[in-house]
Design a protein around this motif. Structure first.
Motif, PDB file in Angstrom:
ATOM      1  N   TYR A 255     -19.684 -22.319  22.705  1.00  0.00           N
ATOM      2  CA  TYR A 255     -20.942 -22.010  23.389  1.00  0.00           C
ATOM      3  C   TYR A 255     -20.708 -22.084  24.891  1.00  0.00           C
ATOM      4  O   TYR A 255     -19.676 -22.606  25.358  1.00  0.00           O
ATOM      5  CB  TYR A 255     -22.062 -22.978  22.974  1.00  0.00           C
ATOM      6  CG  TYR A 255     -21.829 -24.415  23.383  1.00  0.00           C
ATOM      7  CD1 TYR A 255     -22.295 -24.907  24.603  1.00  0.00           C
ATOM      8  CD2 TYR A 255     -21.142 -25.295  22.546  1.00  0.00           C
ATOM      9  CE1 TYR A 255     -22.076 -26.220  24.982  1.00  0.00           C
ATOM     10  CE2 TYR A 255     -20.922 -26.610  22.916  1.00  0.00           C
ATOM     11  CZ  TYR A 255     -21.390 -27.065  24.136  1.00  0.00           C
ATOM     12  OH  TYR A 255     -21.167 -28.364  24.511  1.00  0.00           O
ATOM     13  N   LYS A 256     -21.654 -21.566  25.645  1.00  0.00           N
ATOM     14  CA  LYS A 256     -21.593 -21.595  27.099  1.00  0.00           C
ATOM     15  C   LYS A 256     -22.497 -22.726  27.575  1.00  0.00           C
ATOM     16  O   LYS A 256     -23.680 -22.759  27.255  1.00  0.00           O
ATOM     17  CB  LYS A 256     -22.057 -20.255  27.666  1.00  0.00           C
ATOM     18  CG  LYS A 256     -21.745 -20.054  29.119  1.00  0.00           C
ATOM     19  CD  LYS A 256     -22.076 -18.617  29.514  1.00  0.00           C
ATOM     20  CE  LYS A 256     -21.606 -18.292  30.889  1.00  0.00           C
ATOM     21  NZ  LYS A 256     -21.861 -16.893  31.242  1.00  0.00           N
TER      22      LYS A 256
ATOM     23  N   THR B 244     -16.123 -25.618  19.937  1.00  0.00           N
ATOM     24  CA  THR B 244     -16.656 -26.595  18.984  1.00  0.00           C
ATOM     25  C   THR B 244     -15.875 -26.599  17.681  1.00  0.00           C
ATOM     26  O   THR B 244     -15.978 -27.540  16.909  1.00  0.00           O
ATOM     27  CB  THR B 244     -18.143 -26.328  18.671  1.00  0.00           C
ATOM     28  OG1 THR B 244     -18.268 -25.028  18.099  1.00  0.00           O
ATOM     29  CG2 THR B 244     -18.991 -26.439  19.930  1.00  0.00           C
ATOM     30  N   GLY B 245     -15.094 -25.540  17.441  1.00  0.00           N
ATOM     31  CA  GLY B 245     -14.302 -25.482  16.220  1.00  0.00           C
ATOM     32  C   GLY B 245     -13.274 -24.372  16.294  1.00  0.00           C
ATOM     33  O   GLY B 245     -13.482 -23.363  16.971  1.00  0.00           O
ATOM     34  N   ILE B 246     -12.142 -24.584  15.617  1.00  0.00           N
ATOM     35  CA  ILE B 246     -11.092 -23.565  15.573  1.00  0.00           C
ATOM     36  C   ILE B 246     -10.414 -23.626  14.213  1.00  0.00           C
ATOM     37  O   ILE B 246     -10.189 -24.711  13.686  1.00  0.00           O
ATOM     38  CB  ILE B 246     -10.066 -23.750  16.715  1.00  0.00           C
ATOM     39  CG1 ILE B 246      -9.045 -22.594  16.728  1.00  0.00           C
ATOM     40  CG2 ILE B 246      -9.381 -25.099  16.630  1.00  0.00           C
ATOM     41  CD1 ILE B 246      -8.197 -22.536  17.989  1.00  0.00           C
TER      42      ILE B 246
ATOM     43  N   GLN C 152     -33.926 -27.659  28.633  1.00  0.00           N
ATOM     44  CA  GLN C 152     -32.509 -27.453  28.373  1.00  0.00           C
ATOM     45  C   GLN C 152     -32.361 -26.222  27.494  1.00  0.00           C
ATOM     46  O   GLN C 152     -33.005 -26.128  26.462  1.00  0.00           O
ATOM     47  CB  GLN C 152     -31.908 -28.680  27.666  1.00  0.00           C
ATOM     48  CG  GLN C 152     -31.828 -29.916  28.529  1.00  0.00           C
ATOM     49  CD  GLN C 152     -30.839 -29.764  29.666  1.00  0.00           C
ATOM     50  OE1 GLN C 152     -29.894 -29.007  29.587  1.00  0.00           O
ATOM     51  NE2 GLN C 152     -31.075 -30.480  30.746  1.00  0.00           N
ATOM     52  N   PRO C 153     -31.516 -25.272  27.935  1.00  0.00           N
ATOM     53  CA  PRO C 153     -31.348 -24.100  27.079  1.00  0.00           C
ATOM     54  C   PRO C 153     -30.670 -24.506  25.779  1.00  0.00           C
ATOM     55  O   PRO C 153     -29.802 -25.361  25.768  1.00  0.00           O
ATOM     56  CB  PRO C 153     -30.451 -23.178  27.909  1.00  0.00           C
ATOM     57  CG  PRO C 153     -29.811 -24.049  28.934  1.00  0.00           C
ATOM     58  CD  PRO C 153     -30.712 -25.238  29.121  1.00  0.00           C
ATOM     59  N   ALA C 154     -31.105 -23.892  24.721  1.00  0.00           N
ATOM     60  CA  ALA C 154     -30.520 -24.200  23.415  1.00  0.00           C
ATOM     61  C   ALA C 154     -29.079 -23.705  23.401  1.00  0.00           C
ATOM     62  O   ALA C 154     -28.770 -22.657  23.952  1.00  0.00           O
ATOM     63  CB  ALA C 154     -31.317 -23.517  22.316  1.00  0.00           C
ATOM     64  N   LYS C 155     -28.195 -24.495  22.790  1.00  0.00           N
ATOM     65  CA  LYS C 155     -26.802 -24.099  22.683  1.00  0.00           C
ATOM     66  C   LYS C 155     -26.703 -22.979  21.658  1.00  0.00           C
ATOM     67  O   LYS C 155     -27.046 -23.166  20.503  1.00  0.00           O
ATOM     68  CB  LYS C 155     -25.939 -25.275  22.224  1.00  0.00           C
ATOM     69  CG  LYS C 155     -25.809 -26.361  23.249  1.00  0.00           C
ATOM     70  CD  LYS C 155     -24.936 -27.476  22.695  1.00  0.00           C
ATOM     71  CE  LYS C 155     -24.891 -28.632  23.658  1.00  0.00           C
ATOM     72  NZ  LYS C 155     -24.137 -29.755  23.130  1.00  0.00           N
TER      73      LYS C 155
END
Length: 199
Positions: A111-112, A121-123, A55-58
């Motif tokens: 993230y993609k 993930t945050g705003i 799994q690619p790291a986020k």
């Protein structure tokens, strides 16, 4: 005669020794089988599994952007310095998207995912940087391009971005016409026209 007595005794002895030896050998084989696990006598079948895809790291990015609006209940759109992004918002809770005005500066973390979608993930809404709206009389100079006009105020010559103003026929406004404008200066130093009215 002594030999006749000795031969049957020797044969009997050899027969007993042969039987005892075979029995001892069978007994030691039996003990060996009992003490050794059965798996050594059976060929094990091993399953070969394909190696799992790593799994690619986020990779979470953090950027400054301008909020454009909510596309649907599960996504919003923002304008970064380089791109317009659609962000999935399922991971972000307790945000009233309708309360954020268009073009409000925001700081985003995203993230993609493995499907190529951007996931928020945050705003952080930057309410303290809200630009002050200026209302003043001016003189219309003309349209510079489809996105901007030029006006003269009492003190300055301004170039105003007109993207936020809809349904205005710029060709119908005569040069040097008296107008009333409302505008603000964004964080990039551009003047953004919010309304225009002929006097």
């Amino acid at each position: 005669m002594k030999l006749n007595k000795f031969i049957p005794a020797a044969v009997l002895l050899l027969a007993l020794a042969g039987c005892g030896g075979k029995e001892a050998e069978d007994s030691s084989k039996k003990q060996s089988k009992e003490s050794t696990p059965a798996s050594t006598n059976v060929t094990k079948k091993t399953e070969t599994k394909a190696p799992a895809k790593p799994q690619p790291a986020k990779v979470v990015k953090e950027e400054e952007a301008a909020y454009i609006g909510q596309e649907d209940p599960s996504s919003i759109q923002v304008q970064t310095k380089t791109d317009t992004l659609s962000l999935q918002v399922a991971d972000v809770q307790n945000v009233d998207w309708n309360s954020i005005e268009k073009d409000t500066p925001v700081s985003i973390k995203y993230y993609k995912d493995e499907n190529g979608q951007f996931v928020l993930t945050g705003i952080v809404v930057k309410t303290d940087t809200k630009a002050k709206v200026i209302k003043e009389d001016a003189e219309y100079v003309g349209q510079l391009d489809p996105n901007s006009i030029e006006v003269n105020t009492k003190t300055d010559k301004l170039i105003l971005q007109v993207d936020k103003v809809q349904n205005v026929d710029w060709n119908s406004i005569e040069p040097n016409a008296a107008i009333e404008i409302e505008y603000y200066q964004n964080k990039d130093g551009q003047y953004i026209l919010q309304s225009i009215e002929k006097k």
